[in-house]
Write a protein that holds these residues in place. Structure first.
Motif, mmCIF file in Angstrom:
data_model
loop_
_atom_site.group_PDB
_atom_site.id
_atom_site.type_symbol
_atom_site.label_atom_id
_atom_site.label_comp_id
_atom_site.label_asym_id
_atom_site.label_seq_id
_atom_site.Cartn_x
_atom_site.Cartn_y
_atom_site.Cartn_z
ATOM 1 N N GLY A 149 0.804 -1.224 0.000
ATOM 2 C CA GLY A 149 0.000 0.000 0.000
ATOM 3 C C GLY A 149 0.833 1.268 0.000
ATOM 4 N N GLU A 150 2.141 1.132 0.279
ATOM 5 C CA GLU A 150 3.007 2.316 0.359
ATOM 6 C C GLU A 150 3.148 3.007 -0.992
ATOM 7 N N ALA A 151 3.063 2.246 -2.096
ATOM 8 C CA ALA A 151 3.192 2.851 -3.427
ATOM 9 C C ALA A 151 2.093 3.888 -3.658
ATOM 10 N N GLU A 152 0.856 3.526 -3.372
ATOM 11 C CA GLU A 152 -0.238 4.487 -3.544
ATOM 12 C C GLU A 152 -0.116 5.656 -2.575
ATOM 13 N N ARG A 153 0.294 5.374 -1.360
ATOM 14 C CA ARG A 153 0.438 6.462 -0.384
ATOM 15 C C ARG A 153 1.500 7.464 -0.826
ATOM 16 N N ARG A 154 2.615 6.975 -1.347
ATOM 17 C CA ARG A 154 3.673 7.869 -1.821
ATOM 18 C C ARG A 154 3.201 8.678 -3.036
ATOM 19 N N LEU A 155 2.513 8.015 -3.942
ATOM 20 C CA LEU A 155 2.030 8.719 -5.133
ATOM 21 C C LEU A 155 1.038 9.803 -4.739
ATOM 22 N N GLY A 156 0.123 9.480 -3.842
ATOM 23 C CA GLY A 156 -0.844 10.468 -3.383
ATOM 24 C C GLY A 156 -0.166 11.675 -2.753
ATOM 25 N N ALA A 157 0.858 11.418 -1.928
ATOM 26 C CA ALA A 157 1.581 12.517 -1.282
ATOM 27 C C ALA A 157 2.322 13.355 -2.306
ATOM 28 N N ALA A 158 2.900 12.709 -3.302
ATOM 29 C CA ALA A 158 3.683 13.424 -4.315
ATOM 30 C C ALA A 158 2.813 14.329 -5.175
ATOM 31 N N LEU A 159 1.598 13.907 -5.424
ATOM 32 C CA LEU A 159 0.714 14.662 -6.327
ATOM 33 C C LEU A 159 -0.221 15.611 -5.586
ATOM 34 N N LYS A 160 -0.070 15.698 -4.289
ATOM 35 C CA LYS A 160 -0.987 16.487 -3.460
ATOM 36 C C LYS A 160 -1.113 17.927 -3.926
ATOM 37 N N ASP A 161 -0.005 18.528 -4.322
ATOM 38 C CA ASP A 161 -0.026 19.947 -4.704
ATOM 39 C C ASP A 161 0.072 20.154 -6.210
ATOM 40 N N ILE A 162 -0.186 19.097 -6.984
ATOM 41 C CA ILE A 162 -0.139 19.186 -8.451
ATOM 42 C C ILE A 162 -1.556 19.070 -8.996
ATOM 43 N N SER A 163 -1.905 19.924 -9.941
ATOM 44 C CA SER A 163 -3.255 19.943 -10.503
ATOM 45 C C SER A 163 -3.660 18.570 -11.025
ATOM 46 N N SER A 164 -4.761 18.042 -10.508
ATOM 47 C CA SER A 164 -5.217 16.708 -10.911
ATOM 48 C C SER A 164 -5.780 16.696 -12.330
ATOM 49 N N ASP A 165 -6.115 17.863 -12.858
ATOM 50 C CA ASP A 165 -6.676 17.926 -14.209
ATOM 51 C C ASP A 165 -5.663 17.487 -15.259
ATOM 52 N N ASP A 166 -4.396 17.575 -14.924
ATOM 53 C CA ASP A 166 -3.340 17.283 -15.888
ATOM 54 C C ASP A 166 -2.656 15.949 -15.621
ATOM 55 N N ILE A 167 -3.171 15.185 -14.659
ATOM 56 C CA ILE A 167 -2.532 13.937 -14.260
ATOM 57 C C ILE A 167 -3.481 12.766 -14.473
ATOM 58 N N PHE A 168 -2.938 11.651 -14.984
ATOM 59 C CA PHE A 168 -3.707 10.436 -15.246
ATOM 60 C C PHE A 168 -3.144 9.329 -14.363
ATOM 61 N N ILE A 169 -3.992 8.767 -13.504
ATOM 62 C CA ILE A 169 -3.546 7.705 -12.597
ATOM 63 C C ILE A 169 -4.293 6.403 -12.892
ATOM 64 N N SER A 170 -3.515 5.340 -13.044
ATOM 65 C CA SER A 170 -4.113 4.005 -13.167
ATOM 66 C C SER A 170 -3.660 3.171 -11.977
ATOM 67 N N THR A 171 -4.575 2.350 -11.478
ATOM 68 C CA THR A 171 -4.238 1.437 -10.397
ATOM 69 C C THR A 171 -4.895 0.089 -10.684
ATOM 70 N N LYS A 172 -4.712 -0.875 -9.805
ATOM 71 C CA LYS A 172 -5.140 -2.237 -10.120
ATOM 72 C C LYS A 172 -5.875 -2.880 -8.956
ATOM 73 N N THR A 173 -6.642 -3.908 -9.303
ATOM 74 C CA THR A 173 -7.383 -4.679 -8.317
ATOM 75 C C THR A 173 -7.337 -6.154 -8.692
ATOM 76 N N GLY A 174 -7.550 -7.014 -7.707
ATOM 77 C CA GLY A 174 -7.660 -8.447 -7.992
ATOM 78 C C GLY A 174 -6.513 -9.298 -7.506
#
Length: 309
Positions: A53-78
């Motif tokens: 779960g640390e990968a998503e937590r780090r990514l979320g922290a890194a993008l916290k102050d970056i406009s989400s309109d310009d960022i595309f995030i893919s993640t996975k399940t299963g």
């Protein structure tokens, strides 16, 4: 098709592996995300269960102050891991919904741009279509993907079960070429993973200089143990002799030269390697370079019969 910012490079950053492990500095990991954005990368790929779960937590922290309109995030399940580190599959509606809510919270988002089924069987692809459609309708996810190999990817494309497919494609492994072409023909997005073949071509592969290098060596040995010696010996020599390109740029350039591929996902713990990847993603190979790499790929093919993901 895979739709992200038109200004984005055809390069995505994979938030996984050594980058997301606790022994790799969180500050450095976040710095790499910021560097990637500065270089024009707009697509970031991860998973609910990567690095506990640390990968998503780090990514979320890194993008916290970056406009989400310009960022595309893919993640996975299963695909998950138990307390002993053993992987398991769970594509039930409850598990998928739990993963989605967990990812949204960690990434601080109201909607996931793309949710991949991670390594499903053809039956699991069919069985999850209803819940994934409901998640789309509820505004929880914008697009559905399938990350896998061979038959499963072909099934997803032919059945209209995915907006995007993800599979291995590099100098050594090209078995997914036909299904990538089929996907492009049907308007399904195509994402290539392992475009650098886990560094098999590196002359210094067995001379690790950091914990992250040790991780790379171990992963390469586990995944390619029977073909490692022959493949890397030939590739190291040929790739390092290409004029004007590093060996990694040549390997990545080969993958991106496939017009059916919308995006190639790679990861690193080194700023210089990220800069090199961004540079080749922003330019096209010459015809001579393409021809040289095609010839090399024909000689190095490890998957003439069986796709690998």
């Amino acid at each position: 098709m895979l739709r992200i910012s038109p200004e984005s490079l055809r390069l995505g950053f994979g938030c996984s592996g050594a980058w997301g492990m606790n022994w790799f500095s969180r500050r450095k990991a976040i710095g790499l995300i910021h560097q990637a954005v500065d270089l024009g990368v707009r697509c970031f790929d991860t998973s609910t269960h990567y690095c506990g779960g640390e990968a998503e937590r780090r990514l979320g922290a890194a993008l916290k102050d970056i406009s989400s309109d310009d960022i595309f995030i893919s993640t996975k399940t299963g695909t998950g891991a138990d307390r002993r580190g053993r992987t398991y599959k769970d594509f039930s509606e409850a598990a998928i919904r739990e993963d989605v809510e967990t990812s949204l919270k960690r990434l601080d988002r109201e909607r996931l741009d793309l949710l991949y089924l991670h390594g499903p069987s053809t039956r699991q692809i069919d069985d999850t279509r209803a819940v994934l459609s409901r998640l789309k309708e509820e505004g929880k996810i914008a697009a559905i993907g399938v990350c896998g190999a061979g038959t499963e990817l072909e099934h997803a494309v032919n059945e209209g079960a995915a907006d995007v497919i993800m599979g291995v494609y590099n100098l050594f492994q090209r078995a997914h070429g036909p299904v990538f072409a089929l996907a492009a023909q049907k308007g399904v997005g195509v994402v290539a993973i392992a475009p650098l073949a886990q560094g098999l071509y590196r002359k210094d592969l067995f001379l690790p200089r950091s914990i992250a290098d040790l991780w790379t060596v171990a992963r390469a040995i586990v995944n390619k143990q029977d073909t490692l010696s022959r493949a890397r010996g030939q590739a190291a020599q040929a790739l390092h002799e290409m004029s004007g390109l590093t060996a990694a740029q040549a390997a990545l350039g080969f993958t991106l030269a496939n017009s059916h591929i919308d995006m190639a996902i790679t990861t690193t713990t080194r700023p210089r390697h990220l800069a090199d990847s961004a540079a080749i993603a922003d330019q096209a190979l010459t015809q001579d370079q393409k021809a040289h790499l095609e010839t090399l790929a024909d000689a190095l093919a490890l998957d003439r019969n069986t796709p690998d993901a």
